[in-house]
Design a protein around this motif. Structure first.
Motif, short mmCIF file in Angstrom:
data_model
loop_
_atom_site.label_atom_id
_atom_site.label_comp_id
_atom_site.label_asym_id
_atom_site.label_seq_id
_atom_site.Cartn_x
_atom_site.Cartn_y
_atom_site.Cartn_z
N THR A 91 0.76 5.57 0.95
CA THR A 91 1.71 6.33 1.80
C THR A 91 3.09 6.42 1.06
O THR A 91 3.13 5.57 -0.08
CB THR A 91 2.11 5.93 3.26
OG1 THR A 91 2.22 4.45 2.87
CG2 THR A 91 0.92 5.98 3.94
N LEU A 92 3.77 7.38 1.15
CA LEU A 92 4.99 7.65 0.33
C LEU A 92 6.07 7.49 1.02
O LEU A 92 6.35 7.60 1.98
CB LEU A 92 5.04 9.09 0.05
CG LEU A 92 5.60 9.60 -1.38
CD1 LEU A 92 6.07 11.06 -1.17
CD2 LEU A 92 6.71 8.75 -1.95
N LEU A 93 7.05 6.63 0.29
CA LEU A 93 8.38 6.24 0.86
C LEU A 93 9.48 7.08 0.32
O LEU A 93 9.61 6.92 -1.07
CB LEU A 93 8.75 4.69 0.72
CG LEU A 93 8.55 3.97 2.05
CD1 LEU A 93 7.63 2.99 2.15
CD2 LEU A 93 9.80 3.53 2.36
N ASP A 152 4.76 -0.95 -3.41
CA ASP A 152 4.31 -1.57 -4.38
C ASP A 152 4.52 -1.37 -5.99
O ASP A 152 4.29 -1.64 -6.99
CB ASP A 152 2.69 -1.63 -4.35
CG ASP A 152 2.10 -2.09 -3.07
OD1 ASP A 152 2.88 -3.08 -2.69
OD2 ASP A 152 1.25 -1.69 -2.53
N GLY A 153 5.09 -0.26 -5.96
CA GLY A 153 5.65 0.72 -7.15
C GLY A 153 6.74 1.69 -6.89
O GLY A 153 6.74 2.16 -5.84
N LEU A 154 7.67 1.88 -7.65
CA LEU A 154 8.95 2.69 -7.46
C LEU A 154 9.25 3.62 -8.59
O LEU A 154 9.26 3.10 -9.70
CB LEU A 154 10.18 1.90 -7.24
CG LEU A 154 11.27 2.11 -6.83
CD1 LEU A 154 11.30 3.34 -5.51
CD2 LEU A 154 12.35 1.34 -6.41
N GLY A 178 3.81 10.26 -12.90
CA GLY A 178 4.57 9.05 -12.31
C GLY A 178 3.42 8.19 -11.22
O GLY A 178 3.46 6.87 -11.48
N VAL A 179 2.72 8.66 -10.38
CA VAL A 179 2.11 7.98 -9.48
C VAL A 179 0.95 7.25 -10.32
O VAL A 179 0.64 6.03 -10.06
CB VAL A 179 1.41 8.90 -8.62
CG1 VAL A 179 0.27 8.29 -7.73
CG2 VAL A 179 2.40 9.41 -7.58
N GLY A 200 0.73 -1.31 0.05
CA GLY A 200 0.00 -0.08 0.00
C GLY A 200 0.91 1.27 -0.15
O GLY A 200 0.50 2.41 0.31
N ALA A 201 2.15 1.05 -0.29
CA ALA A 201 2.98 2.37 -0.44
C ALA A 201 3.87 2.47 -1.67
O ALA A 201 3.67 1.46 -2.41
CB ALA A 201 4.00 2.15 0.73
N LEU A 202 3.94 3.62 -2.08
CA LEU A 202 4.85 3.80 -3.40
C LEU A 202 6.17 4.32 -2.70
O LEU A 202 6.19 5.18 -1.86
CB LEU A 202 4.08 4.78 -4.23
CG LEU A 202 2.59 4.24 -4.73
CD1 LEU A 202 2.20 5.54 -5.71
CD2 LEU A 202 3.04 3.00 -5.64
N GLY A 203 7.19 4.24 -3.74
CA GLY A 203 8.50 4.64 -3.15
C GLY A 203 9.06 5.86 -4.49
O GLY A 203 8.58 5.58 -5.77
#
Lengths: 373, 373
Positions: free
Chosen positions: A126-128, A148-150, A329-330, A65-68
């Motif tokens: 949420t953002l990493l 889950d995606g970068l 990007g998101v 549930g997070a994106l980086g």
DNA sequence: ATGAAAGCGCTAACAT
DNA sequence: ATGTTAGCGCTTTCAT
């Protein structure tokens, strides 16, 4: 009263006198449990202060549930910039009192990051944030394991093996780099069109003909800009097909090449700089040399960072829609239910020519712009 | 070739012909496995492109290895600011072309965030950024479940119940708010000293006596600044003990109170503004009214954001060491092996008076400063 | 030096 | 409508 290390579903279940499944169900499908039960569970959750463990949840669901967003040391460079870049300090009045350099902050990457943040939160992710402080590869892996995606800002990202690996596991977005050999989504600005807009303007509006490109071709963006700088000049007959055009290899911090070129050769009509940061350095060097802009020579930038608007003279430049690049990007990472890409994709975003003072325009305050799709 | 969903320890173990325990051991205690075995495992890891799952690791270890920074909608406000704040648009030339407002970016929070990022990475922790886009409480919980420690910018954080809960589970840092009732570490600037520096300067260096405070007392910072504004004036005999001092309640976006106060009452000697953003708005309003700064009236800010340096006239202000506040936050979260705090802590950081143009100083470019510990 | 096995906290079938 | 249970991928004793 001591370490209350973690209230779990089990605690909640016991307190509410139900099973852990019911607790989970109450959280995810509140409408499917009996009113009474739901209230009991919800009360227990509140009373106990239950905070679900994202680790456990991620493990169970196979999604975090997070994106980086990973920057390859841009930020670190910038952080150390004000200390280590002695060359920049010559004209600074009171550097010790301000950690931030107004000429460079916020940067290109910052504005993209901003768009990325906004869109992530908008989508409830949420953002990493990561950066290559440590051993580059280890670091990107460690963040990759959490999302889950970068999205990546590849600096000199030669290790494409790792990228290929990651791109199998999750969707990958790469900024400012056309990576056609990997199943990733590349997001770039329309550098070629932007360069053409600049040259057209310099030539047609100001009658300039002798241009000089300033910059090192150390990124895809810069390379494309320079190639188009040459190609377009040849196309419109400004330079011959066999000529190389004038290229001054200079980085923001090592402006020696630029300075020596200015002092030993004839001044061109305009310095076409590969980035805004470069242009701002050029502006300051020229000021130091007593050369007036735009009176003696025109200067243009590329990117559209804030500092260019605040410079004096205000910098004529090509602005990329950086927030849009971030948001895109998101969106790309979230497409297709978050599945990895199958094949390379290239997304090219439109740019805008910002006519300000450094080319000779808008000296009475105005600012004009023209877009290209 | 399709979805290669996740190489796990098991895959690596099988490939290297060892047990999963050995794989884990190779990763965490490379020196404790036989050279030969280690190489075999490491090769398998590379070949297969193994990326450890942070979820599984976090679950097993009871720690996530990440730190969180949560902003309560500052950023969202700012994001919508350029669209919704019609009052600010009067003097903007070409807003459509630039999403960022040069007068407000980077903000107070941005600079703290920057310090927080830098220190997190320095310490090998990944950073989680959150913001209250969604239902505030749910959102902070969701990020709390992912980290080992959390720093908060409490907006109007009344739900102290949740804070108390969280503070049992992990260390909590709170910025710009003295929360003595909770076991959290509060980080603040030395607002009182800063205010005294300002008043001393205005009174002693410029001989000003009739001051007016601009700002709404909607945060601990502002409240402290205003209290000291009153107390110190009384102490040095500028106003009587029973007087209230002059307070103009104005927010950055609703400057009506300020304008009406200026147009209906006599101009004070100086506007002492609660924040830089406020001061910048005041500057622009005064310009609109044809009132000169610092000739007709002095203006001071508080915070030390970048925009104040770029304003014209440059803003005299009190600068907080925002990067330091960010870094300190991380250090506090990492103390004591990451254990929750037992009792409240208040950390007050020193500030610096930045003498620039808007008070009447440094009109010929210079900038001076004096520190207070 | 390496393997076996017991969880970590949660979700999602599947049962009831 | 609610409970039982089997993993998710990893770390970590405890054996061997």
């Amino acid at each position: 009263m001591a370490a209350d290390k973690g209230v779990t579903v089990y605690d909640v279940a016991k307190d509410a006198d139900v099973s852990i499944a019911t607790v989970s169900f109450t959280i995810h499908h509140p409408e499917k449990v009996r009113e009474k039960t739901r209230q009991r569970v919800e009360r227990s959750i509140k009373t106990l202060g239950y905070v679900p463990s994202a680790s456990a949840r991620g493990l169970a669901k196979g999604k975090t549930g997070a994106l980086g967003l990973y920057s390859f040391d841009f930020i670190i460079e910038r952080a150390e910039g004000s200390e280590s870049t002695a060359a920049q300090q010559d004209e600074v009045q009171d550097r010790e009192d301000c950690e931030l350099d107004e000429r460079a902050y916020p940067l290109y990457v910052d504005e993209i990051q901003r768009g990325f943040e906004l869109e992530s939160w908008h989508q409830g992710k949420t953002l990493l944030l990561g950066s290559s402080t440590m051993s580059g590869e280890e670091s990107v892996t460690s963040i990759a394991g959490r999302v889950d995606g970068l999205a990546l800002f590849p600096r000199d990202f030669n290790d494409s093996m790792m990228l290929r690996r990651l791109s199998k596991r999750m969707p990958i977005v790469v900024y400012s780099r056309g990576l056609q050999s990997q199943p990733v989504a590349s997001i770039m600005s329309d550098n070629a069109s932007g360069m053409r807009l600049i040259i057209d303007h310099l030539v047609n509006a100001h009658g300039l003909r002798r241009l000089a490109f300033v910059g090192r071709l150390d990124s895809d963006d810069l390379t494309t800009r320079f190639h188009e700088y040459l190609a377009y000049q040849q196309k419109i007959g400004l330079i011959g097909a066999e000529e190389q055009g004038r290229l001054i290899e200079a980085t923001p911090n090592e402006m020696d090449a630029f300075v020596s070129s200015v002092t030993t050769e004839a001044l061109p009509d305009a310095f076409v700089c590969g980035t805004d940061q470069l242009a701002l350095s050029v502006l300051s060097k020229l000021r130091g040399l007593g050369i007036r802009v735009p009176d003696d020579v025109a200067v243009t930038g590329f990117d559209g960072i804030l500092a260019g608007r605040l410079a004096s003279p205000q910098l004529t430049t090509v602005r990329q829609s950086m927030e849009e690049m971030g948001r895109l990007g998101v969106k790309l990472l979230l497409r297709n239910d978050g599945r990895p890409l199958q094949s390379p994709e290239l997304h090219i975003l439109p740019v805008k020519l910002m006519l300000r003072q450094s080319c000779g325009c808008g000296l009475n305050g105005g600012e004009r712009s023209s877009t290209v799709a």
